[in-house]
Design a protein around this motif. Structure first.
Motif, PDB file in Angstrom:
ATOM      1  N   ASP A   4     -10.380 -25.312 104.758  1.00 30.95           N
ATOM      2  CA  ASP A   4      -9.751 -26.060 103.685  1.00 30.95           C
ATOM      3  C   ASP A   4      -8.753 -27.108 104.168  1.00 30.95           C
ATOM      4  O   ASP A   4      -8.155 -27.819 103.365  1.00 30.95           O
ATOM      5  CB  ASP A   4      -9.027 -25.095 102.732  1.00 30.95           C
ATOM      6  N   THR A   5      -8.573 -27.212 105.472  1.00 28.91           N
ATOM      7  CA  THR A   5      -7.615 -28.170 106.042  1.00 28.91           C
ATOM      8  C   THR A   5      -8.361 -29.152 106.930  1.00 28.91           C
ATOM      9  O   THR A   5      -9.176 -28.737 107.755  1.00 28.91           O
ATOM     10  CB  THR A   5      -6.536 -27.434 106.854  1.00 28.91           C
ATOM     11  N   VAL A   6      -8.081 -30.423 106.755  1.00 32.17           N
ATOM     12  CA  VAL A   6      -8.755 -31.463 107.525  1.00 32.17           C
ATOM     13  C   VAL A   6      -7.717 -32.332 108.225  1.00 32.17           C
ATOM     14  O   VAL A   6      -6.743 -32.771 107.608  1.00 32.17           O
ATOM     15  CB  VAL A   6      -9.635 -32.351 106.620  1.00 32.17           C
ATOM     16  N   SER A   7      -7.947 -32.545 109.514  1.00 36.77           N
ATOM     17  CA  SER A   7      -7.091 -33.447 110.299  1.00 36.77           C
ATOM     18  C   SER A   7      -7.947 -34.564 110.864  1.00 36.77           C
ATOM     19  O   SER A   7      -9.119 -34.354 111.176  1.00 36.77           O
ATOM     20  CB  SER A   7      -6.415 -32.692 111.446  1.00 36.77           C
ATOM     21  N   TRP A   8      -7.351 -35.729 111.003  1.00 33.30           N
ATOM     22  CA  TRP A   8      -8.045 -36.876 111.587  1.00 33.30           C
ATOM     23  C   TRP A   8      -7.345 -37.291 112.881  1.00 33.30           C
ATOM     24  O   TRP A   8      -6.103 -37.315 112.943  1.00 33.30           O
ATOM     25  CB  TRP A   8      -8.048 -38.058 110.617  1.00 33.30           C
ATOM     26  N   TYR A   9      -8.166 -37.612 113.872  1.00 28.92           N
ATOM     27  CA  TYR A   9      -7.657 -38.059 115.167  1.00 28.92           C
ATOM     28  C   TYR A   9      -8.376 -39.342 115.571  1.00 28.92           C
ATOM     29  O   TYR A   9      -9.549 -39.532 115.252  1.00 28.92           O
ATOM     30  CB  TYR A   9      -7.899 -37.002 116.248  1.00 28.92           C
ATOM     31  N   GLN A  10      -7.657 -40.196 116.296  1.00 30.54           N
ATOM     32  CA  GLN A  10      -8.235 -41.409 116.874  1.00 30.54           C
ATOM     33  C   GLN A  10      -8.312 -41.228 118.385  1.00 30.54           C
ATOM     34  O   GLN A  10      -7.317 -40.865 119.021  1.00 30.54           O
ATOM     35  CB  GLN A  10      -7.360 -42.623 116.560  1.00 30.54           C
ATOM     36  N   GLN A  11      -9.487 -41.463 118.948  1.00 30.74           N
ATOM     37  CA  GLN A  11      -9.642 -41.341 120.398  1.00 30.74           C
ATOM     38  C   GLN A  11     -10.101 -42.668 120.973  1.00 30.74           C
ATOM     39  O   GLN A  11     -11.259 -43.056 120.836  1.00 30.74           O
ATOM     40  CB  GLN A  11     -10.639 -40.232 120.759  1.00 30.74           C
ATOM     41  N   ALA A  12      -9.180 -43.368 121.601  1.00 36.76           N
ATOM     42  CA  ALA A  12      -9.523 -44.615 122.270  1.00 36.76           C
ATOM     43  C   ALA A  12     -10.293 -44.301 123.550  1.00 36.76           C
ATOM     44  O   ALA A  12     -10.194 -43.190 124.090  1.00 36.76           O
ATOM     45  CB  ALA A  12      -8.254 -45.401 122.589  1.00 36.76           C
ATOM     46  N   LEU A  13     -11.037 -45.261 124.034  1.00 38.70           N
ATOM     47  CA  LEU A  13     -11.861 -45.071 125.222  1.00 38.70           C
ATOM     48  C   LEU A  13     -11.013 -44.632 126.415  1.00 38.70           C
ATOM     49  O   LEU A  13     -10.010 -45.266 126.743  1.00 38.70           O
ATOM     50  CB  LEU A  13     -12.601 -46.369 125.550  1.00 38.70           C
ATOM     51  N   GLY A  14     -11.395 -43.515 127.011  1.00 38.55           N
ATOM     52  CA  GLY A  14     -10.684 -43.026 128.188  1.00 38.55           C
ATOM     53  C   GLY A  14      -9.358 -42.344 127.904  1.00 38.55           C
ATOM     54  O   GLY A  14      -8.592 -42.075 128.829  1.00 38.55           O
ATOM     55  N   GLN A  15      -9.088 -42.066 126.637  1.00 41.72           N
ATOM     56  CA  GLN A  15      -7.820 -41.437 126.253  1.00 41.72           C
ATOM     57  C   GLN A  15      -8.052 -40.120 125.518  1.00 41.72           C
ATOM     58  O   GLN A  15      -9.168 -39.816 125.098  1.00 41.72           O
ATOM     59  CB  GLN A  15      -7.026 -42.380 125.345  1.00 41.72           C
ATOM     60  N   GLY A  16      -6.989 -39.351 125.368  1.00 41.45           N
ATOM     61  CA  GLY A  16      -7.064 -38.150 124.561  1.00 41.45           C
ATOM     62  C   GLY A  16      -6.932 -38.497 123.088  1.00 41.45           C
ATOM     63  O   GLY A  16      -6.409 -39.556 122.731  1.00 41.45           O
TER      64      GLY A  16
END
Lengths: 115, 116
Positions: B30-42
């Motif tokens: 029921d919980t959603v998180s969003w992440y951005q992952q740039a090239l070569g990064q965490g």
């Protein structure tokens, strides 16, 4: 500011060898330390995780060593296999209390295991 | 049991455009998180939704907004796209809040966004 610092950036190991990846953190509020494995085109998958009440956790060929006083933790992959070739991320979180904590990731380590 | 599903898998946009990414959490989550992952990064945390409300937000500008629906699925909207928004956008789902939630965090395969 990078909350979790990871090294090395890349690692080449022969099949059967030991792969070691290190991470360090500053925030003493962190209480959950997972390692994620990511293959190209896929999202990160939880590999193994530890909480600061223990100094070591082992699951199969994967071991986390945790040094609370030094604020460091590491991943050891024993008997490394070509199928382990992937990018590994350490992370940390403060998820005490009622709020699910965000994860702070390291920059990643590209592991290559030669057959 | 389907895991976390994201759509589309790839997307190409031009600067200044707007984009909407979608995520269906793992069954029972029921919980959603969003992440951005740039090239070569965490991955970098963008925000988290629980009970249809934004609960936490990372260091991202207001151009990044989201929504969670009653069925727990979620959308990530990015307005006025910049070249630097090119990245893999990851959705992660988990069950509820509290100390054990992160232990059940599952990531989708992501949406690869390219801004030209």
């Amino acid at each position: 500011q990078q909350q979790v610092k990871q090294s090395p950036q890349s690692l080449i190991v022969q099949k059967g060898g030991i792969s070691i990846i290190n991470c360090a953190y500053e925030n003493t509020a962190f209480d959950y330390f997972p390692w994620y494995q990511q293959f190209p085109g896929k999202g990160p998958a939880l590999l193994i995780a530890i909480r600061p009440d223990v100094s070591e956790k082992k699951e199969g060929r994967f071991t986390i060593s945790f040094n609370k006083s030094a604020k460091q933790f590491s991943l050891h992959i024993m008997d490394s296999q070509p199928g382990d070739s992937a990018t590994y991320f350490c992370a940390a979180s403060d998820d005490r209390g009622s709020t699910l904590g965000r994860l702070y990731f390291g920059r990643g380590t590209q592991l290559t295991v030669w057959p | 049991d389907a895991g976390v599903t994201q759509s589309p898998t790839h997307l190409i946009k031009t600067r200044g455009q707007q984009v909407t990414l979608r995520c269906s959490p793992k069954s029972g989550h029921d919980t959603v998180s969003w992440y951005q992952q740039a090239l070569g990064q965490g991955p970098q945390f963008i925000f988290q939704y629980y009970e249809e409300e934004e609960r936490q937000r990372g260091n991202f500008p207001d151009r990044f907004s989201g929504h969670q629906f009653p069925n727990y699925s979620s959308e990530l909207n990015v307005n006025a796209l910049l070249l630097g928004d090119s990245a893999l956008y990851l959705c992660a789902s988990s069950l509820g809040q509290g100390a054990s939630g992160n232990e059940k965090l599952f990531f989708g395969s992501g949406t690869q966004l390219s801004v030209l």
